[in-house]
Write a protein that holds these residues in place. Structure first.
Motif, short mmCIF file in Angstrom:
data_model
loop_
_atom_site.label_atom_id
_atom_site.label_comp_id
_atom_site.label_asym_id
_atom_site.label_seq_id
_atom_site.Cartn_x
_atom_site.Cartn_y
_atom_site.Cartn_z
N PHE A 226 0.84 -1.20 0.00
CA PHE A 226 0.00 0.00 0.00
C PHE A 226 0.87 1.25 0.00
O PHE A 226 2.01 1.22 0.43
N LYS A 227 0.28 2.35 -0.44
CA LYS A 227 1.04 3.60 -0.48
C LYS A 227 0.93 4.36 0.83
O LYS A 227 1.55 5.40 1.00
N THR A 228 0.06 3.89 1.72
CA THR A 228 -0.13 4.59 2.99
C THR A 228 0.03 3.62 4.14
O THR A 228 -0.04 2.41 3.97
N ASN B 15 -6.77 21.05 10.83
CA ASN B 15 -7.12 20.63 9.47
C ASN B 15 -6.03 21.00 8.46
O ASN B 15 -5.76 20.25 7.52
N SER B 16 -5.38 22.13 8.65
CA SER B 16 -4.29 22.52 7.75
C SER B 16 -3.11 21.57 7.89
O SER B 16 -2.49 21.18 6.90
N ASP C 216 -3.91 18.36 6.07
CA ASP C 216 -3.85 18.55 4.61
C ASP C 216 -2.40 18.61 4.14
O ASP C 216 -2.05 18.06 3.10
N CYS C 217 -1.57 19.33 4.91
CA CYS C 217 -0.17 19.50 4.50
C CYS C 217 0.60 18.19 4.57
O CYS C 217 1.66 18.07 3.95
N TYR D 89 0.11 15.80 2.99
CA TYR D 89 -0.31 15.19 1.72
C TYR D 89 -1.64 14.46 1.84
O TYR D 89 -1.77 13.31 1.46
N GLY D 90 -2.62 15.21 2.36
CA GLY D 90 -3.97 14.67 2.38
C GLY D 90 -4.11 13.47 3.29
O GLY D 90 -4.86 12.55 2.97
N ALA D 91 -3.37 13.49 4.41
CA ALA D 91 -3.55 12.40 5.37
C ALA D 91 -5.02 12.39 5.77
O ALA D 91 -5.64 13.42 5.94
N VAL D 92 -5.56 11.22 5.88
CA VAL D 92 -6.94 11.08 6.31
C VAL D 92 -6.92 11.02 7.83
O VAL D 92 -6.17 10.24 8.40
N GLU E 151 -4.59 7.85 8.02
CA GLU E 151 -3.83 7.19 6.96
C GLU E 151 -2.82 8.20 6.45
O GLU E 151 -3.19 9.31 6.07
N LEU F 71 0.50 8.99 3.88
CA LEU F 71 1.21 8.56 2.68
C LEU F 71 2.66 8.20 3.01
O LEU F 71 3.30 8.85 3.84
N TYR G 291 6.66 7.91 -2.24
CA TYR G 291 5.84 8.18 -3.42
C TYR G 291 5.83 9.66 -3.80
O TYR G 291 5.12 10.08 -4.70
N LEU G 292 6.63 10.44 -3.07
CA LEU G 292 6.70 11.88 -3.36
C LEU G 292 8.08 12.23 -3.83
O LEU G 292 9.06 11.63 -3.38
N ARG H 250 -1.14 23.98 0.37
CA ARG H 250 -1.84 23.06 1.26
C ARG H 250 -2.89 22.26 0.49
O ARG H 250 -2.97 21.03 0.59
N ARG I 296 -1.39 19.77 -2.02
CA ARG I 296 -0.84 18.56 -1.38
C ARG I 296 -1.96 17.60 -1.02
O ARG I 296 -1.83 16.38 -1.18
N LYS I 297 -3.05 18.13 -0.50
CA LYS I 297 -4.18 17.27 -0.10
C LYS I 297 -4.73 16.54 -1.33
O LYS I 297 -4.95 15.32 -1.29
N HIS J 198 -4.54 12.49 -2.04
CA HIS J 198 -5.76 11.71 -2.22
C HIS J 198 -5.75 10.96 -3.55
O HIS J 198 -6.26 9.84 -3.64
N ASP K 16 -4.70 3.06 -4.58
CA ASP K 16 -4.43 1.96 -3.66
C ASP K 16 -5.60 0.99 -3.55
O ASP K 16 -5.50 -0.03 -2.88
#
Lengths: 435, 429
Positions: free
Chosen positions: A27-29, A69-70, A73-74, A76-79, A98, A100, A104-105, B359, B362-363, B367, B373
């Motif tokens: 997986f990528k994450t 939240n910022s 997001d920074c 890389y869109g971590a959930v 989750e 990344l 992969y970056l 920001r 990146r998000k 995603h 995946d």
């Protein structure tokens, strides 16, 4: 099954803290699930619902919603999220993340996973505070937001009908308590006592952690450090089984609203629970009866009868509850009810072809196998078994499913007792059928 | 067979064009258990005209025809084909959108069998009158079920404010009246026109061998004897011209008032990677201004003006239409509308986009990588790209090429606070 090794390596990190590790490079994450549980109890359920929301509002270093939240997001869109759900008689605070894998970056980002784990640690241990309690303005805002979330259930008529049926079924039993709590409790809940209550749960209640992904060497050490705070030697023992009271005759609830289509929900009880030897047969029964688009309810009531577009059964294996939910026109209510009961009776009398059972068995076995690619689902599968203290691997459960005989499915069906019928419709008189 | 390897994703896709002109894509995922396939037919709710097979006669099609046909395809002489998928342990789903009908199946074992069955599903039509009549009843119930659904009602009312009376603003399932105009004969003629291999595409993802799978699909297609079938001709889709934005008001059994602002994008008619970039630009603009990490969201959440569970936005960008919606419930709905418009006015004047571009980018990028995946998400991503005239990894290219200027441009050419449709939903009782 193809897989030779077990899904998770399982170890106890400390008193009442369990760690489940699944190192896999495909997986990528990396996915992390942290579950913290308590018994569902009046007023405490509201406290826990509020705590779940407050944990998303800020930490010591990320003191407000925008900062949190910022940050996420920074990465890389971590959930990231905190959910509060009910499982049987338990209420569970579920944090998940989750992150990344930085390989992969093409930019140098540092170790994203390490940053993510540090963040989760702060969320849990250092939520935004003032004067020895949660921030009062955040608590006030979350009470309002939670009230709105509870009220909004009214908008989804199917979910609303299901909730009303569940509440009606509960005779003061914990499963009738909402994981969202009750706004009538808000008045007595203060920021300081709420924070004390939270830290008490955190130090004494069982915690389960699942981590799955490209886990590095030293990951166990990392998690030991994560939970390296003072934990009392004797963690709380919580009951493992949700018992059910005897019932007396099905009850009828009718409610009027200007809905575009009626919603019928039938609530049944069974003494069979997750972890019982009979459970695999019950799971197969549910799928056969109304679990999917090849089920008997779908086939006979939708395809042949044209009576509904939406009809399905669902099982709560921790509470021993089954529901059938259908969208029906008023004039078809009785026919649908009789059809549902007729299919239940047919299964009880073993009036189904062997091929039907094989089809649902194949489907369920395949779904179990595909969990290997669904890490959120995999964590939920193992967590539920840990709740009932009957560890069961996917492989073991598959073997039990494969061995279920038709008569066992019929026996499982025979344990069902109809508890409550709930009908939401435009009909002001309140149609009654099935008496 | 050609393909592309992405060093960034560590993934590769392969492509083969099958006999009859149907492209077949495979994304290999070694080590994964689940496999997924999606077969897309270029026929959706926007397609309301066709030319009959064998002639020049032009026929107008009633609303809901593509969706009805999707339902009907499951009926075969031997029964409902969904049962055969179940026997293989496979999940089967179908969906109709504005532009496509898609059939997806996924499973762990017997995947090659499931794939053959998927082709049987779309290439063996069967229109028995009693089954058509039954399906008409079921779809009527489906339409009625969504009658009190807040978001569904809000969505189509919003489209009606921008594209009044046009097919885009009509429920994909049609109406109770339009259903009455659909019979087996019309379904069969639509089938002949639209369900042609050259009008379809097949996407597969999983731990599979591209060569072997391509051969299997090719062989099975030829067994289905598709040559020489009578085919009608589709009408080319026109780019939709939005009308002057309007207002719509309705009353529903909901708790709070609800508002939806609708914005038509002036940049339409794009194709390929430029189309993907436009979609990405709009998504980033909305996330920067109204997403969970935005100044607007956090401030208005703390004030209690927005309800976190209901406030949100979406965008739908195709070659023939493009629009954005911003909506939510509110105790003070007029204040909510004004706050959104004021945010858009401010954004044009100050540097909000520049401050938050990194920001939001990146998000979105993260995603996208995560989407690849999951096998089911991967086939959807491939279908999304290819149906826009791009290739599967062009989403990555779109991210790499996107500039702040493109994002800022959305404020001028789409999210215009002087030009928007408005849906007002009030609670009954």
């Amino acid at each position: 099954m193809r897989e030779e090794r077990e899904d998770f390596a399982h170890l106890e990190l400390g008193p009442g803290i369990e760690l489940y590790l699944n190192p896999t490079p495909r997986f990528k994450t990396t996915r992390i699930d942290i579950f913290l549980r308590a018994m569902l109890q009046p007023r405490r359920n509201t406290c826990i619902a509020l705590i779940g929301r407050l944990l998303e509002r800020g930490t010591r270093r990320l003191p407000d919603l925008r900062a949190v939240n910022s940050f996420v997001d920074c990465l890389y869109g971590a959930v990231f999220g905190v959910e509060v759900e009910s499982l049987g008689n338990w209420q569970v605070i579920h944090l998940f993340m989750e992150v990344l894998d930085a390989q992969y970056l093409d930019r140098s980002t540092g170790n994203l996973l390490s940053q993510g784990i540090d963040f989760l640690h702060e969320v849990l241990r250092e939520p935004a505070q003032e004067e020895g309690g949660f921030r009062r303005d955040y608590l006030r805002q979350e009470k309002a937001a939670l009230r709105q979330q509870i009220d909004a259930l009214f908008n989804d008529k199917t979910l609303y009908a299901q909730r009303r049926c569940l509440e009606a079924m509960s005779r003061g039993e914990p499963f009738g308590l909402s994981p969202l709590g009750d706004p009538r409790d808000f008045r007595g809940i203060r920021a300081t006592s709420l924070l004390r209550f939270y830290f008490d749960i955190l130090s004494r209640h069982p915690i389960s952690v699942f981590a799955s992904g490209n886990l590095a060497e030293g990951i166990i050490r990392r998690w030991e450090e994560f939970f390296d705070w003072e934990r009392r030697a004797a963690p709380l023992e919580l009951p493992t089984r949700a018992e059910s009271q005897a019932i007396g005759g099905p009850r009828w609830i009718c409610e009027h609203q200007e809905v575009s289509q009626g919603r019928l929900v039938l609530g049944y009880r069974t003494p069979i629970r997750l972890g019982d030897p009979e459970y695999p047969a019950l799971a197969l029964f549910n799928l056969l009866w109304g679990g999917d688009s090849h089920s008997r309810l779908f086939r006979y009531l939708r395809e042949e009868g044209g009576l509904c577009y939406s009809i399905f059964s669902s099982l709560d294996p921790l509470s021993g509850l089954l529901f059938v939910t259908a969208g029906v026109e008023e004039e078809d209510g009785e026919a649908v009810f009789r059809g549902i009961e007729a299919q239940l009776e047919a299964i009880r009398r073993q009036e189904f072809a062997p091929a039907e059972l094989e089809a649902v068995r194949t489907l369920l076995l395949d779904r179990l196998e595909s969990l290997a690619d669904d890490r959120a689902g995999l964590a939920q599968f193992y967590y539920r078994y840990s709740l009932v203290c009957r560890p069961c691997s996917r492989r073991q459960f598959s073997a039990r499913l494969a061995a279920v005989k038709p008569e066992e499915v019929s026996r499982a069906a025979s344990t069902l007792e109809l508890d409550t019928l709930f009908f939401l419709s435009r009909d002001r008189a309140g149609a009654r059928f099935g008496a | 067979m050609r393909g592309q390897w992405s060093e960034r994703l560590r993934e590769g896709w392969y492509r083969q064009v099958l006999a009859g002109g149907m492209p077949f894509y495979l994304l290999r995922k070694p080590g994964f258990f689940q496999k997924s396939a999606l077969l897309a037919v270029d026929f959706g709710s926007l397609d309301r005209q066709m030319i009959l097979p064998g002639g020049e006669e032009q026929v107008a099609l009633p609303a809901g025809i593509a969706h009805f046909l999707e339902h009907q395809m499951f009926h075969k002489p031997e029964g409902n084909i969904a049962e055969q998928f179940a026997n293989l342990g496979a999940e089967i789903e179908a969906d109709t959108t504005f532009t496509h009908t898609t059939y997806s199946c996924s499973g762990v074992h017997h995947f090659e069998e499931s794939l053959k069955l998927l082709m049987e599903l779309v290439f063996r039509p069967h229109f028995a009158p009693d089954e058509v009549a039954r399906e008409r009843e079921i779809i009527a119930r489906e339409i009625q079920l969504s009658g009190d659904h807040l978001e569904w009602n809000s969505y189509f009312a919003a489209l009606d404010t921008l594209y009044a009376g046009q097919p885009l603003a009509t429920d994909i399932a049609g109406t109770l009246e339009s259903l009455e105009q659909i019979d087996g004969d019309l379904l069969a003629r639509c089938y002949q026109t639209f369900y042609q291999p050259a009008n379809m595409a097949l996407f597969v993802c999983g731990d599979l061998d591209p060569g072997a799978l391509g051969e299997l699909v090719e062989t099975h297609l030829s067994r289905l004897s598709l040559d020489g079938r009578m085919a009608g001709r589709r009408f080319g889709r026109q780019v939709l011209a939005p009308t002057d934005p309007e207002r719509r008001r309705m009353v529903l059994p909901v708790v709070l008032p609800h508002r939806c602002l609708a914005f038509a994008d002036r940049k339409v008619g794009l194709w390929g990677t430029p189309l993907l970039r436009r979609e990405l630009a709009l998504e980033l603009t909305l996330d920067i201004l109204f997403g969970p990490a935005s100044r607007f969201y956090c401030r208005r959440y703390e004030e209690g003006l927005i309800e976190a569970g209901s406030f949100g936005f979406e965008t739908n960008v195709e070659s023939w239409f493009s629009f954005c919606l911003i909506s939510g419930e509110a105790r003070e709905p007029e204040r909510l509308v004004e706050a959104i418009l004021e945010e858009l006015r401010q954004a044009r004047r100050n540097a909000s986009i520049a401050a938050d571009f990194e920001r939001s980018w990146r998000k979105s990028y993260g995603h996208l990588l995560q989407g690849f995946d999951q096998v089911e998400e991967s086939v959807q991503l491939m279908h999304s790209a290819v149906s826009c005239g791009a290739e599967p990894f062009d989403f990555l290219t779109a991210h790499e090429l996107l500039t702040e200027a493109e994002v800022s441009d959305c404020l001028e050419t789409c999210l215009d606070p002087e030009r928007y449709g408005l849906v007002l939903i009030e609670p009954s009782g």
